[in-house]
Design an enzyme around this catalytic site. Structure first.
Site, PDB file in Angstrom:
ATOM      1  N   HIS A  17      -2.491   5.161  -6.470  1.00 48.27           N
ATOM      2  CA  HIS A  17      -1.822   6.375  -6.958  1.00 48.27           C
ATOM      3  C   HIS A  17      -1.810   6.396  -8.487  1.00 48.27           C
ATOM      4  CE1 HIS A  17       0.692   6.176  -3.036  1.00 48.27           C
ATOM      5  NE2 HIS A  17      -0.158   7.175  -2.899  1.00 48.27           N
ATOM      6  N   LYS A  41       9.771  11.912   8.020  1.00 51.19           N
ATOM      7  CA  LYS A  41       9.252  10.578   7.760  1.00 51.19           C
ATOM      8  C   LYS A  41      10.399   9.615   7.498  1.00 51.19           C
ATOM      9  CE  LYS A  41       4.809   9.610   5.651  1.00 51.19           C
ATOM     10  NZ  LYS A  41       4.016   9.629   4.447  1.00 51.19           N
ATOM     11  N   ARG A  90      -9.640   8.294  -0.777  1.00 51.75           N
ATOM     12  CA  ARG A  90     -10.137   6.924  -0.626  1.00 51.75           C
ATOM     13  C   ARG A  90     -11.317   6.871   0.332  1.00 51.75           C
ATOM     14  NH1 ARG A  90      -5.142   4.438   1.939  1.00 51.75           N
ATOM     15  NH2 ARG A  90      -5.248   6.513   2.782  1.00 51.75           N
ATOM     16  N   SER A 128       0.042   3.122   0.825  1.00 53.74           N
ATOM     17  CA  SER A 128       1.467   2.770   0.875  1.00 53.74           C
ATOM     18  C   SER A 128       1.792   2.087   2.199  1.00 53.74           C
ATOM     19  CB  SER A 128       2.328   4.022   0.705  1.00 53.74           C
ATOM     20  OG  SER A 128       2.180   4.553  -0.585  1.00 53.74           O
TER      21      SER A 128
END
Length: 158
Positions: A17, A41, A90, A128
């Site tokens: 990030h 979440k 990514r 993450s």
């Protein structure tokens, strides 16, 4: 002024990030890191903690602002006079998901463009979720998150 929005959960912020933030800040006059409030979440860090952690690691990047938001990203972008959503990629699976989101955002507001930036190869495997998994089981997260946040992440699992 050319303002870009870099949205995400950042739970926690990773070196991947930070790579996108640093590079994005060189391209845009202002880069707003938009930390998503996602009630669906179960986050490791609260929204306030995530904003504070990102502010801490970006304090030396003068044109970066860190804010939280909920609701539609295009509404947040309009509120902050931004015509650009910056997304880090990514993998191809990231692209498929982000491409769908970009199309939806374009449908909601055709004036806002999504710009994709590939992460540096050094961070292409970092997420993450993987950081949390490694930290949960006492693994070494050096190099995955900014050095000054390693203890903060580890504390969450002690």
């Amino acid at each position: 002024m050319n303002i870009a929005i870099y949205p995400g959960s950042f739970d926690p912020i990773t070196n991947g990030h930070l790579d996108i933030i640093t590079r994005g800040a060189k391209i845009y006059d202002k880069l707003i890191v938009a930390v998503l409030v996602n009630v669906d979440k179960n986050c490791l860090f609260s929204i306030e903690e995530r904003v504070e952690l990102i502010k801490r690691v970006t304090k030396d990047i003068k044109n970066v602002e860190v804010l939280s938001f909920d609701g539609l990203l295009v509404d947040f972008a309009k509120l902050h006079n931004s015509k650009v959503i910056l997304k880090g990629l990514r993998t191809m699976s990231d692209f498929e998901y982000e491409f769908q989101m970009a199309l939806m955002n374009s449908k909601l507001d055709s004036e806002i463009e999504t710009v994709f930036m590939m992460t540096s190869s050094a961070y292409s495997y970092v997420s993450s979720s993987s950081v949390k998994q490694v930290a949960k089981f006492g693994g070494n997260i050096n190099g995955l998150v900014p050095d000054e946040l390693i203890l903060e992440v580890k504390k969450k699992f002690n």
